[in-house]
Write a protein that holds these residues in place. Structure first.
Motif, PDB file in Angstrom:
ATOM      1  N   ASP A   1       0.807  -1.218   0.000  1.00 56.54           N
ATOM      2  CA  ASP A   1       0.000   0.000   0.000  1.00 56.54           C
ATOM      3  C   ASP A   1       0.845   1.274   0.000  1.00 56.54           C
ATOM      4  O   ASP A   1       0.353   2.345  -0.345  1.00 56.54           O
ATOM      5  CB  ASP A   1      -0.960   0.005   1.190  1.00 56.54           C
ATOM      6  N   ARG A   2       2.106   1.171   0.351  1.00 55.60           N
ATOM      7  CA  ARG A   2       3.011   2.334   0.386  1.00 55.60           C
ATOM      8  C   ARG A   2       4.170   2.207  -0.601  1.00 55.60           C
ATOM      9  O   ARG A   2       5.075   3.038  -0.610  1.00 55.60           O
ATOM     10  CB  ARG A   2       3.588   2.509   1.784  1.00 55.60           C
ATOM     11  N   ALA A   3       4.145   1.193  -1.448  1.00 56.49           N
ATOM     12  CA  ALA A   3       5.265   0.933  -2.360  1.00 56.49           C
ATOM     13  C   ALA A   3       5.509   2.088  -3.331  1.00 56.49           C
ATOM     14  O   ALA A   3       6.653   2.499  -3.533  1.00 56.49           O
ATOM     15  CB  ALA A   3       5.027  -0.365  -3.130  1.00 56.49           C
ATOM     16  N   ASP A   4       4.458   2.619  -3.919  1.00 59.68           N
ATOM     17  CA  ASP A   4       4.635   3.734  -4.852  1.00 59.68           C
ATOM     18  C   ASP A   4       5.210   4.958  -4.153  1.00 59.68           C
ATOM     19  O   ASP A   4       6.065   5.664  -4.693  1.00 59.68           O
ATOM     20  CB  ASP A   4       3.314   4.093  -5.530  1.00 59.68           C
ATOM     21  N   GLU A   5       4.760   5.201  -2.939  1.00 56.79           N
ATOM     22  CA  GLU A   5       5.269   6.327  -2.153  1.00 56.79           C
ATOM     23  C   GLU A   5       6.751   6.131  -1.824  1.00 56.79           C
ATOM     24  O   GLU A   5       7.552   7.065  -1.920  1.00 56.79           O
ATOM     25  CB  GLU A   5       4.441   6.446  -0.870  1.00 56.79           C
ATOM     26  N   ALA A   6       7.136   4.912  -1.460  1.00 53.59           N
ATOM     27  CA  ALA A   6       8.543   4.613  -1.165  1.00 53.59           C
ATOM     28  C   ALA A   6       9.414   4.836  -2.395  1.00 53.59           C
ATOM     29  O   ALA A   6      10.504   5.416  -2.306  1.00 53.59           O
ATOM     30  CB  ALA A   6       8.694   3.173  -0.679  1.00 53.59           C
ATOM     31  N   ARG A   7       8.929   4.396  -3.551  1.00 52.52           N
ATOM     32  CA  ARG A   7       9.677   4.593  -4.801  1.00 52.52           C
ATOM     33  C   ARG A   7       9.816   6.076  -5.131  1.00 52.52           C
ATOM     34  O   ARG A   7      10.875   6.524  -5.562  1.00 52.52           O
ATOM     35  CB  ARG A   7       8.974   3.876  -5.950  1.00 52.52           C
ATOM     36  N   LEU A   8       8.761   6.849  -4.940  1.00 53.14           N
ATOM     37  CA  LEU A   8       8.793   8.280  -5.219  1.00 53.14           C
ATOM     38  C   LEU A   8       9.872   8.972  -4.381  1.00 53.14           C
ATOM     39  O   LEU A   8      10.653   9.770  -4.901  1.00 53.14           O
ATOM     40  CB  LEU A   8       7.422   8.906  -4.933  1.00 53.14           C
ATOM     41  N   GLY A   9       9.930   8.659  -3.105  1.00 55.18           N
ATOM     42  CA  GLY A   9      10.961   9.233  -2.251  1.00 55.18           C
ATOM     43  C   GLY A   9      12.350   8.819  -2.684  1.00 55.18           C
ATOM     44  O   GLY A   9      13.281   9.627  -2.697  1.00 55.18           O
ATOM     45  N   ALA A  10      12.502   7.555  -3.065  1.00 54.45           N
ATOM     46  CA  ALA A  10      13.812   7.040  -3.468  1.00 54.45           C
ATOM     47  C   ALA A  10      14.305   7.671  -4.766  1.00 54.45           C
ATOM     48  O   ALA A  10      15.466   8.080  -4.855  1.00 54.45           O
ATOM     49  CB  ALA A  10      13.767   5.524  -3.608  1.00 54.45           C
ATOM     50  N   ILE A  11      13.448   7.774  -5.763  1.00 54.74           N
ATOM     51  CA  ILE A  11      13.910   8.293  -7.056  1.00 54.74           C
ATOM     52  C   ILE A  11      14.182   9.791  -7.016  1.00 54.74           C
ATOM     53  O   ILE A  11      14.889  10.308  -7.874  1.00 54.74           O
ATOM     54  CB  ILE A  11      12.947   7.958  -8.216  1.00 54.74           C
ATOM     55  N   ASN A  12      13.676  10.473  -6.008  1.00 54.84           N
ATOM     56  CA  ASN A  12      13.922  11.906  -5.890  1.00 54.84           C
ATOM     57  C   ASN A  12      15.092  12.252  -4.983  1.00 54.84           C
ATOM     58  O   ASN A  12      15.377  13.425  -4.762  1.00 54.84           O
ATOM     59  CB  ASN A  12      12.649  12.616  -5.418  1.00 54.84           C
ATOM     60  N   CYS A  13      15.794  11.246  -4.488  1.00 51.40           N
ATOM     61  CA  CYS A  13      16.976  11.484  -3.652  1.00 51.40           C
ATOM     62  C   CYS A  13      18.151  11.861  -4.555  1.00 51.40           C
ATOM     63  O   CYS A  13      18.566  11.061  -5.401  1.00 51.40           O
ATOM     64  CB  CYS A  13      17.321  10.227  -2.847  1.00 51.40           C
ATOM     65  N   PRO A  14      18.721  13.059  -4.405  1.00 45.24           N
ATOM     66  CA  PRO A  14      19.825  13.484  -5.269  1.00 45.24           C
ATOM     67  C   PRO A  14      21.076  12.623  -5.140  1.00 45.24           C
ATOM     68  O   PRO A  14      21.872  12.546  -6.072  1.00 45.24           O
ATOM     69  CB  PRO A  14      20.127  14.910  -4.830  1.00 45.24           C
ATOM     70  N   GLU A  15      21.272  11.982  -4.005  1.00 42.25           N
ATOM     71  CA  GLU A  15      22.451  11.147  -3.784  1.00 42.25           C
ATOM     72  C   GLU A  15      22.205   9.678  -4.054  1.00 42.25           C
ATOM     73  O   GLU A  15      23.106   8.862  -3.890  1.00 42.25           O
ATOM     74  CB  GLU A  15      22.951  11.290  -2.338  1.00 42.25           C
ATOM     75  N   ALA A  16      20.979   9.318  -4.408  1.00 42.53           N
ATOM     76  CA  ALA A  16      20.601   7.910  -4.565  1.00 42.53           C
ATOM     77  C   ALA A  16      20.931   7.126  -3.302  1.00 42.53           C
ATOM     78  O   ALA A  16      21.456   6.009  -3.344  1.00 42.53           O
ATOM     79  CB  ALA A  16      21.249   7.292  -5.799  1.00 42.53           C
ATOM     80  N   ALA A  17      20.598   7.719  -2.164  1.00 42.28           N
ATOM     81  CA  ALA A  17      20.903   7.112  -0.863  1.00 42.28           C
ATOM     82  C   ALA A  17      19.885   6.068  -0.425  1.00 42.28           C
ATOM     83  O   ALA A  17      20.091   5.377   0.559  1.00 42.28           O
ATOM     84  CB  ALA A  17      20.996   8.215   0.202  1.00 42.28           C
ATOM     85  N   ILE A  18      18.774   5.964  -1.161  1.00 42.67           N
ATOM     86  CA  ILE A  18      17.722   5.028  -0.795  1.00 42.67           C
ATOM     87  C   ILE A  18      17.678   3.910  -1.831  1.00 42.67           C
ATOM     88  O   ILE A  18      17.532   4.162  -3.021  1.00 42.67           O
ATOM     89  CB  ILE A  18      16.374   5.735  -0.716  1.00 42.67           C
ATOM     90  N   LEU A  19      17.815   2.684  -1.346  1.00 39.75           N
ATOM     91  CA  LEU A  19      17.804   1.507  -2.203  1.00 39.75           C
ATOM     92  C   LEU A  19      16.524   0.720  -1.966  1.00 39.75           C
ATOM     93  O   LEU A  19      16.125   0.503  -0.824  1.00 39.75           O
ATOM     94  CB  LEU A  19      19.008   0.634  -1.905  1.00 39.75           C
ATOM     95  N   ILE A  20      15.910   0.282  -3.053  1.00 38.70           N
ATOM     96  CA  ILE A  20      14.669  -0.482  -3.001  1.00 38.70           C
ATOM     97  C   ILE A  20      14.933  -1.904  -3.507  1.00 38.70           C
ATOM     98  O   ILE A  20      15.546  -2.079  -4.549  1.00 38.70           O
ATOM     99  CB  ILE A  20      13.584   0.166  -3.892  1.00 38.70           C
ATOM    100  N   SER A  21      14.463  -2.890  -2.745  1.00 39.94           N
ATOM    101  CA  SER A  21      14.540  -4.301  -3.165  1.00 39.94           C
ATOM    102  C   SER A  21      13.118  -4.844  -3.155  1.00 39.94           C
ATOM    103  O   SER A  21      12.423  -4.751  -2.161  1.00 39.94           O
ATOM    104  CB  SER A  21      15.373  -5.121  -2.197  1.00 39.94           C
ATOM    105  N   GLU A  22      12.751  -5.427  -4.285  1.00 33.21           N
ATOM    106  CA  GLU A  22      11.383  -5.987  -4.358  1.00 33.21           C
ATOM    107  C   GLU A  22      11.430  -7.477  -4.475  1.00 33.21           C
ATOM    108  O   GLU A  22      12.364  -8.080  -4.808  1.00 33.21           O
ATOM    109  CB  GLU A  22      10.662  -5.365  -5.539  1.00 33.21           C
TER     110      GLU A  22
END
Length: 64
Positions: A43-64
């Motif tokens: 239910d929050r996956a799209d929101e998590a991706r949005l935050g991750a792709i907008n990180c200028p340093e690419a500091a957030i990694l997503i594993s599905e």
């Protein structure tokens, strides 16, 4: 999905500004989950991706 926040975070705040239901800030404006990995429900996956792709340093990694 698993979300990992690395120590590349430099406190721009885009993640928690765009995805308040997934990310929070600490007392000095960095992502509060630096160095942590946590689960995010479907239910929050799209929101998590949005935050991750907008990180200028690419500091957030997503594993599905």
């Amino acid at each position: 999905m698993q979300v990992s926040v690395t120590d590349k975070c430099s406190g721009h705040g885009r993640c928690y500004t765009l995805a308040k239901g997934v990310y929070q800030d600490d007392e000095i404006g960095y992502n509060a989950a630096i160095g942590q990995t946590f689960e995010v429900g479907a239910d929050r996956a799209d929101e998590a991706r949005l935050g991750a792709i907008n990180c200028p340093e690419a500091a957030i990694l997503i594993s599905e």
